[in-house]
Design a protein around this motif. Sequence first.
Motif, mmCIF file in Angstrom:
data_model
loop_
_atom_site.group_PDB
_atom_site.id
_atom_site.type_symbol
_atom_site.label_atom_id
_atom_site.label_comp_id
_atom_site.label_asym_id
_atom_site.label_seq_id
_atom_site.Cartn_x
_atom_site.Cartn_y
_atom_site.Cartn_z
ATOM 1 N N LYS A 219 7.112 -52.650 47.618
ATOM 2 C CA LYS A 219 8.188 -51.690 47.386
ATOM 3 C C LYS A 219 8.841 -51.972 46.043
ATOM 4 N N ALA A 220 9.177 -50.906 45.331
ATOM 5 C CA ALA A 220 9.724 -51.056 43.983
ATOM 6 C C ALA A 220 11.165 -50.579 43.925
ATOM 7 N N SER A 221 11.957 -51.245 43.099
ATOM 8 C CA SER A 221 13.332 -50.826 42.854
ATOM 9 C C SER A 221 13.705 -51.208 41.427
ATOM 10 N N LYS A 222 14.637 -50.451 40.855
ATOM 11 C CA LYS A 222 15.099 -50.728 39.503
ATOM 12 C C LYS A 222 15.818 -52.066 39.476
ATOM 13 N N VAL A 223 15.693 -52.792 38.365
ATOM 14 C CA VAL A 223 16.299 -54.115 38.271
ATOM 15 C C VAL A 223 16.850 -54.329 36.867
ATOM 16 N N GLU A 224 17.913 -55.108 36.772
ATOM 17 C CA GLU A 224 18.457 -55.508 35.486
ATOM 18 C C GLU A 224 17.891 -56.879 35.116
ATOM 19 N N LEU A 225 17.336 -56.985 33.938
ATOM 20 C CA LEU A 225 16.760 -58.249 33.478
ATOM 21 C C LEU A 225 17.811 -59.091 32.782
ATOM 22 N N SER A 226 17.627 -60.407 32.879
ATOM 23 C CA SER A 226 18.445 -61.299 32.065
ATOM 24 C C SER A 226 17.920 -61.274 30.636
ATOM 25 N N GLU A 227 18.717 -61.759 29.705
ATOM 26 C CA GLU A 227 18.267 -61.819 28.317
ATOM 27 C C GLU A 227 17.039 -62.715 28.183
ATOM 28 N N GLU A 228 16.980 -63.801 28.955
ATOM 29 C CA GLU A 228 15.819 -64.683 28.902
ATOM 30 C C GLU A 228 14.582 -63.975 29.407
ATOM 31 N N SER A 252 11.886 -68.185 39.048
ATOM 32 C CA SER A 252 11.707 -69.516 39.633
ATOM 33 C C SER A 252 12.894 -70.405 39.296
ATOM 34 N N ARG A 253 12.925 -71.574 39.897
ATOM 35 C CA ARG A 253 14.012 -72.528 39.642
ATOM 36 C C ARG A 253 14.006 -72.997 38.195
ATOM 37 N N ARG A 254 12.851 -72.953 37.548
ATOM 38 C CA ARG A 254 12.790 -73.410 36.160
ATOM 39 C C ARG A 254 12.832 -72.266 35.154
ATOM 40 N N GLY A 255 13.179 -71.074 35.651
ATOM 41 C CA GLY A 255 13.295 -69.928 34.771
ATOM 42 C C GLY A 255 12.175 -68.930 34.988
ATOM 43 N N PRO A 256 12.109 -67.867 34.158
ATOM 44 C CA PRO A 256 11.066 -66.850 34.326
ATOM 45 C C PRO A 256 9.683 -67.393 33.979
ATOM 46 N N LEU A 257 8.722 -67.086 34.846
ATOM 47 C CA LEU A 257 7.333 -67.503 34.649
ATOM 48 C C LEU A 257 6.475 -66.262 34.487
ATOM 49 N N VAL A 258 5.607 -66.254 33.499
ATOM 50 C CA VAL A 258 4.693 -65.124 33.312
ATOM 51 C C VAL A 258 3.529 -65.249 34.285
ATOM 52 N N LEU A 259 3.382 -64.234 35.096
ATOM 53 C CA LEU A 259 2.282 -64.198 36.056
ATOM 54 C C LEU A 259 1.021 -63.639 35.402
ATOM 55 N N GLU A 260 1.169 -62.511 34.721
ATOM 56 C CA GLU A 260 0.065 -61.943 33.947
ATOM 57 C C GLU A 260 0.592 -60.831 33.055
ATOM 58 N N VAL A 261 -0.263 -60.385 32.142
ATOM 59 C CA VAL A 261 0.083 -59.304 31.222
ATOM 60 C C VAL A 261 -0.986 -58.225 31.342
ATOM 61 N N ASN A 262 -0.551 -56.991 31.588
ATOM 62 C CA ASN A 262 -1.465 -55.882 31.827
ATOM 63 C C ASN A 262 -1.473 -54.968 30.606
#
Length: 296
Positions: A219-228, A252-262
């Motif tokens: 399920k998808a919903s709009k989200v606000e991203l942090s600057e990081e 994650s606890r250590r910050g944003p992690l890149v899962l993949e790039v499409n």
Amino acid sequence: MKIGIISRNASLYSTSRLVDAGRRRGHVVRVLDPLRCYMRISRGKFDMHYKGRPLAGFDAVIPRIGSSVTFYGTAVLRQFEMMGVYTPNSSDAVLRARDKLRSLQMLAREGIDLPRTVFGDYPDDTVDLLQMLGDPPHVIKLNEGTQGQGVLLAEKRSSSQGMIEAFRGLYANFVVQEFIGEAGGGDLRCFVVGNEVAAAMHRQAPEGDFRANLHRGGKASKVELSEEERSVALRAAAILNLGIAGVDLLRSRRGPLVLEVNASPGLEGIEQATGLDLAGSIIAEVEAGFARLSMA
């Protein structure tokens, strides 16, 4: 401008939206099935035909190349590049993004954080390979899978070994990653257009699954991203040299992690979740990129 959309199916949501957006902005837009394009290569000259007629006069092409036709589709895109046609995503960039292992290596080299990942080929090394990764759960992922296909979760080390052996028996290329439990079965899709994140959505996996892909029932919903998060998404797309990209992040606890790039991110889910005209944003970016190329 005369714009080509490289796509196998003109009726797909993303393809038809790009066609409509381009025509609304006054451009001539044509959908080109890459498998019906054929080419001649000679010294200093590159030609392309389509269904018996020459393809000429295109100012830009937008690749929407599916994983099943990666080799031929990127060859067609490369031929357009050789003919001087502008594209926001080059053939080399598409190939980099399509290869999960290669893209993760490139991102990690540039300091982008991501789930710990291991890769190996020889069966006798499996035990030590998993020790390098750490304790389960582990995520086992086909190197060129899309839309959540070929992604499995192993709760126990023995399960990881069994799945690895099964993939090797199929002569498949795959990676094994740490499972980020605190993400709670959700991820972020950041839609990058040019030098900005044009839209973002949160995707949540259905009950009993860990894959948040919309094609798997997420399920998808709009989200606000942090600057990081915004900065990481832009850097990831730039490292792979993609003008249009869907960058998937885990919180994650250590910050944003890149899962993949499409390199061919779908429009339907994120346009519906955010209400934004991303097809129009892509056409505007193509206009700007073509103008930059013309002035060079």
